[in-house]
Scaffold this active site. Structure first.
Site, mmCIF file in Angstrom:
data_model
loop_
_atom_site.group_PDB
_atom_site.id
_atom_site.type_symbol
_atom_site.label_atom_id
_atom_site.label_comp_id
_atom_site.label_asym_id
_atom_site.label_seq_id
_atom_site.Cartn_x
_atom_site.Cartn_y
_atom_site.Cartn_z
ATOM 1 N N LYS A 181 -2.234 8.576 6.966
ATOM 2 C CA LYS A 181 -3.029 7.351 6.860
ATOM 3 C C LYS A 181 -3.897 7.188 8.115
ATOM 4 O O LYS A 181 -3.396 7.001 9.216
ATOM 5 C CB LYS A 181 -2.110 6.132 6.702
ATOM 6 N N GLY A 234 -1.852 4.895 18.712
ATOM 7 C CA GLY A 234 -2.582 3.630 18.589
ATOM 8 C C GLY A 234 -2.071 2.638 19.598
ATOM 9 O O GLY A 234 -1.585 3.014 20.679
ATOM 10 N N GLY A 239 2.736 0.385 17.849
ATOM 11 C CA GLY A 239 3.740 1.415 18.161
ATOM 12 C C GLY A 239 5.144 0.844 18.157
ATOM 13 O O GLY A 239 6.095 1.463 17.660
ATOM 14 N N GLU A 256 2.281 7.674 20.611
ATOM 15 C CA GLU A 256 1.319 7.830 21.705
ATOM 16 C C GLU A 256 0.530 6.532 21.751
ATOM 17 O O GLU A 256 -0.152 6.192 20.769
ATOM 18 C CB GLU A 256 0.387 9.016 21.450
ATOM 19 N N CYS A 290 -7.407 6.869 25.287
ATOM 20 C CA CYS A 290 -6.161 6.448 25.920
ATOM 21 C C CYS A 290 -6.051 7.055 27.312
ATOM 22 O O CYS A 290 -5.301 6.586 28.150
ATOM 23 C CB CYS A 290 -4.966 6.836 25.073
ATOM 24 N N GLN A 337 -13.554 -4.620 18.847
ATOM 25 C CA GLN A 337 -13.409 -3.956 20.143
ATOM 26 C C GLN A 337 -14.424 -4.504 21.140
ATOM 27 O O GLN A 337 -14.096 -4.744 22.306
ATOM 28 C CB GLN A 337 -13.565 -2.445 19.965
ATOM 29 N N GLU A 391 -4.534 -2.913 29.057
ATOM 30 C CA GLU A 391 -5.485 -1.935 28.527
ATOM 31 C C GLU A 391 -6.648 -2.655 27.849
ATOM 32 O O GLU A 391 -6.440 -3.479 26.979
ATOM 33 C CB GLU A 391 -4.807 -1.010 27.519
HETATM 34 N N1 LIG Z 1 -3.586 5.367 22.566
HETATM 35 C C1 LIG Z 1 -4.660 5.545 21.817
HETATM 36 O O1 LIG Z 1 -5.145 6.658 21.590
HETATM 37 C C2 LIG Z 1 -5.288 4.376 21.172
HETATM 38 C C3 LIG Z 1 -4.983 3.114 21.607
HETATM 39 N N2 LIG Z 1 -5.584 2.042 20.968
HETATM 40 C C4 LIG Z 1 -5.247 0.708 21.395
HETATM 41 O O2 LIG Z 1 -4.997 -0.097 20.245
HETATM 42 C C5 LIG Z 1 -5.865 -1.228 20.279
HETATM 43 C C6 LIG Z 1 -6.263 -1.642 18.891
HETATM 44 O O3 LIG Z 1 -6.831 -0.512 18.245
HETATM 45 P P1 LIG Z 1 -6.410 -0.248 16.796
HETATM 46 O O4 LIG Z 1 -7.032 0.936 16.176
HETATM 47 O O5 LIG Z 1 -6.539 -1.572 16.081
HETATM 48 O O6 LIG Z 1 -4.882 0.129 17.018
HETATM 49 P P2 LIG Z 1 -3.764 -0.151 15.970
HETATM 50 O O7 LIG Z 1 -2.516 0.195 16.621
HETATM 51 O O8 LIG Z 1 -3.917 -1.482 15.356
HETATM 52 O O9 LIG Z 1 -4.122 0.929 14.810
HETATM 53 C C7 LIG Z 1 -3.744 2.266 14.961
HETATM 54 C C8 LIG Z 1 -3.317 2.757 13.585
HETATM 55 O O10 LIG Z 1 -2.187 2.004 13.142
HETATM 56 C C9 LIG Z 1 -2.471 1.400 11.873
HETATM 57 N N3 LIG Z 1 -1.752 0.139 11.780
HETATM 58 C C10 LIG Z 1 -2.178 -1.089 12.128
HETATM 59 N N4 LIG Z 1 -1.210 -1.999 11.886
HETATM 60 C C11 LIG Z 1 -0.152 -1.323 11.372
HETATM 61 C C12 LIG Z 1 1.151 -1.678 10.915
HETATM 62 N N5 LIG Z 1 1.577 -2.925 10.918
HETATM 63 N N6 LIG Z 1 1.969 -0.701 10.458
HETATM 64 C C13 LIG Z 1 1.567 0.592 10.439
HETATM 65 N N7 LIG Z 1 0.332 0.990 10.842
HETATM 66 C C14 LIG Z 1 -0.502 0.040 11.309
HETATM 67 C C15 LIG Z 1 -3.968 1.249 11.882
HETATM 68 O O11 LIG Z 1 -4.450 1.080 10.570
HETATM 69 P P3 LIG Z 1 -5.809 0.203 10.377
HETATM 70 O O12 LIG Z 1 -6.884 0.863 11.131
HETATM 71 O O13 LIG Z 1 -6.052 0.243 8.902
HETATM 72 O O14 LIG Z 1 -5.505 -1.165 10.884
HETATM 73 C C16 LIG Z 1 -4.392 2.552 12.522
HETATM 74 O O15 LIG Z 1 -4.356 3.606 11.574
HETATM 75 C C17 LIG Z 1 -7.076 -0.741 21.065
HETATM 76 O O16 LIG Z 1 -7.710 -1.853 21.603
HETATM 77 C C18 LIG Z 1 -6.394 0.098 22.136
HETATM 78 O O17 LIG Z 1 -5.884 -0.747 23.132
HETATM 79 C C19 LIG Z 1 -6.426 2.188 19.891
HETATM 80 C C20 LIG Z 1 -6.761 3.460 19.487
HETATM 81 C C21 LIG Z 1 -6.245 4.643 20.120
HETATM 82 C C1 LIG Z 2 -5.528 9.700 22.409
HETATM 83 C C2 LIG Z 2 -6.544 10.046 23.426
HETATM 84 C C3 LIG Z 2 -6.776 11.519 23.538
HETATM 85 C C4 LIG Z 2 -7.538 11.825 24.783
HETATM 86 C C5 LIG Z 2 -8.031 13.199 24.804
HETATM 87 C C6 LIG Z 2 -8.821 13.509 26.043
HETATM 88 O O1 LIG Z 2 -8.627 12.879 27.093
HETATM 89 O O2 LIG Z 2 -9.640 14.380 25.934
#
Ligand SMILES: NC(=O)C1=CN([C@@H]2O[C@H](COP(=O)(O)OP(=O)(O)OC[C@H]3O[C@@H](n4cnc5c(N)ncnc54)[C@H](OP(=O)(O)O)[C@@H]3O)[C@@H](O)[C@H]2O)C=CC1
Ligand SMILES: CCCCCC(=O)O
Length: 490
Positions: A181, A234, A239, A256, A290, A337, A391
């Site tokens: 997903k 995410g 998480g 992660e 991230c 965002q 963050e």
């Molecule tokens: N560490 C990393 O690489 C990342 C960190 N982030 C952080 O997360 C914040 C929000 O970004 P966002 O993309 O909304 O991150 P989310 O954690 O909300 O989303 C990440 C994934 O989880 C899904 N998701 C959301 N809610 C649920 C749930 N209750 N149960 C299971 N899956 C779920 C999302 O689906 P859907 O998109 O359909 O909501 C998406 O596929 C950013 O501002 C940043 O701080 C974001 C992206 C990457």
């Molecule tokens: C989830 C974020 C991945 C970062 C990969 C990079 O720093 O190139």
């Protein structure tokens, strides 16, 4: 003249080897953050029933997929890599249009996806166990890895090609079947990646793809008792939901999450190298990694030189539509965002930090319909401020002045996160102290905080990760379990 109405492509779920509309009959628009009036494509708003269908398909496929053997599974990944390579330009352009990163970055990310697929294809030919001498001379003892079974994969919008592939490829080559997903913000790009797996001839049910709200489809996936593993990238908030659900169901999980990554610049650093690394680490992908740099911790003896060089160089950054070749930084990936970034810039000013560059939304002319913000630099930041602790996931850096190497490392460690950390210095003793004392999973000396390599373990400490590592050989530890076998011939 009436402008031809551009037909918007509708992307379906891929379940049990078939592309299907959701039974909900609902679809979601994916828009271009450079121009919110442009619809990049439409994806299914799926239901929890379809999550069950996808898990059922993966369950039915898992025995034959395991029995196919690691070598043959790996050979199929070579075919997926070739399909992705054939579609590189289209997928990269879709990536840019769907989440905003510049086209060169999107091309680079898609090329990285191809390389990751080939890396794990080759894993199909590598050993999956060890022979261990038994105390019984008539016995043969060895280890053998076996897949978990069905793995749920949930990914974010910031690397919509690389992150899904660095989860799906090892999951498949080590013998698991998958229910995937993607983030809704980048689900069209994800659909095009899944098309490459289908075109490569994956058996039905091995990879299943379902789009829909995280709070509906994602929630159903993480709460399923029929999964054997779940891997998530995410936010920390989501998480924690994954961890709670998976623990309750006895499902192996891997998270992660975020980072608040520091770059330390010592008095003996090369200023240009440090500033180049800070700008790239902080503002490439509009700071939405991230591993992005968000704290810049500078020793007082070089502080003014670094600050002035940063201000000079950040002023050269061109912000605009990532599809345009002369643009260096694209828009934020979504209106949400953008608003988060603007909110933190406001918070920084309210808590007493000094905004010395940028930080304003850009709205004139062609920017009016996009989610654009200027890169922002704060100084006079203390480590306890929210902009130094939380963050932001956007193009915002906080300058913190310190007096010694020891203080710099203490400030760098003063965070709940522990993903990536960089140090710029010409002193080997400082570098070795940093390598030993920094609380981060990715430790970099005279290199930016982002830009990890696919063959090396990826992951962090503390609230950034759950301890397992992704990428490289390390991925095996999550996607397999080990059997210790002893055979006697009588
Ligand atoms: N560490 C990393 O690489 C990342 C960190 N982030 C952080 O997360 C914040 C929000 O970004 P966002 O993309 O909304 O991150 P989310 O954690 O909300 O989303 C990440 C994934 O989880 C899904 N998701 C959301 N809610 C649920 C749930 N209750 N149960 C299971 N899956 C779920 C999302 O689906 P859907 O998109 O359909 O909501 C998406 O596929 C950013 O501002 C940043 O701080 C974001 C992206 C990457
Ligand atoms: C989830 C974020 C991945 C970062 C990969 C990079 O720093 O190139």
């Amino acid at each position: 003249m009436v402008e031809a109405i551009k037909t918007v492509e509708v992307f379906k779920n891929y379940i049990n080897g078939e592309w299907k509309d959701s039974i909900s009959g609902q679809i979601t628009n994916s828009i271009n953050p450079a121009n919110k009036n442009e619809i990049v494509g439409q994806v299914q708003s799926s239901t929890i029933e379809e999550v069950d269908d996808a898990i059922q398909a993966a369950t039915e496929a898992k025995v034959n997929w395991r029995k196919l053997g690691q070598y043959n599974r790996g050979q199929l990944l070579y075919k997926v890599a070739n399909e992705l390579e054939k579609n590189l330009n289209d997928i990269a352009e879709t990536l840019t249009k769907e989440m905003g990163k510049t086209l060169p970055e999107a091309i680079g990310e898609t090329q990285r996806g191809i390389a990751i697929l080939r890396y794990y294809a080759a894993e199909g030919m590598r050993k999956d166990g060890d022979v261990i001498p038994s105390s019984d001379q008539d016995a043969l003892m060895f280890t053998k890895r076996t897949p978990l079974g069905v793995v749920g994969i949930i990914t974010p919008w910031n690397f919509p090609v690389a992150i899904p592939i660095w989860k799906i490829a090892p999951a498949l080559v080590y013998g698991n079947t998958v229910v995937f997903k993607p983030a809704t913000e980048s689900a069209v790009t994800a659909a095009k990646v899944v098309q490459c797996f289908e075109q490569a001839g994956l058996p039905k049910g091995v990879l299943n793809f379902i789009t829909g709200k995280g709070s509906v489809v994602g929630d159903a996936l993480i709460n399923s008792t029929k999964l054997n593993g779940i891997t998530f990238t995410g936010s920390e908030y989501t998480g924690k939901l994954v961890a709670k659900a998976a623990s309750a169901n006895g499902v192996k999980y891997q998270l992660e999450m975020g980072g608040k990554n520091p770059v330390i610049v010592l008095n003996d650093a090369d200023p240009k190298s440090a500033v180049d690394g800070i700008l790239s680490g902080a503002f490439k992908s509009t700071g939405q990694k991230c591993t992005a740099t968000s704290r810049v911790i500078v020793q007082e003896g070089i502080y003014e030189e670094i600050k002035n060089l940063l201000l000079k160089e950040v002023g050269k950054i061109t912000v605009g539509n990532g599809i345009d070749t002369e643009i260096w930084m694209g828009p934020c990936a979504s209106e949400n965002q953008l608003n988060t970034v603007l909110e933190y810039i406001k918070i920084g000013q309210e808590e007493g930090a000094n905004l010395i560059f940028g930080g304003k939304r850009i709205t004139d002319n062609e920017y009016a319909n996009g989610f654009y913000v200027e890169p922002a630099i704060f100084e006079d930041v203390t480590s306890s401020m929210r902009i130094a602790q939380e963050e932001i996931f956007g193009p915002v850096i906080a300058l913190i002045k310190v007096s010694s190497v020891e203080e710099a490392i203490d400030v760098a460690n003063d965070t709940d996160f522990g993903l990536s950390a960089s140090l710029y210095t010409s002193n080997i003793s400082s570098a070795l102290a940093f390598i030993d004392d920094i609380e981060a999973g990715l430790v970099r000396v005279n290199a930016e905080s982002a830009g990890v390599e696919l063959q090396a373990p990826f992951g962090g400490m503390k609230s950034s990760s759950t301890g397992t590592r992704e990428q490289g050989e390390a991925a095996k530890e999550f996607y397999t379990q080990t059997k210790t076998v002893l055979i006697k011939n009588k």
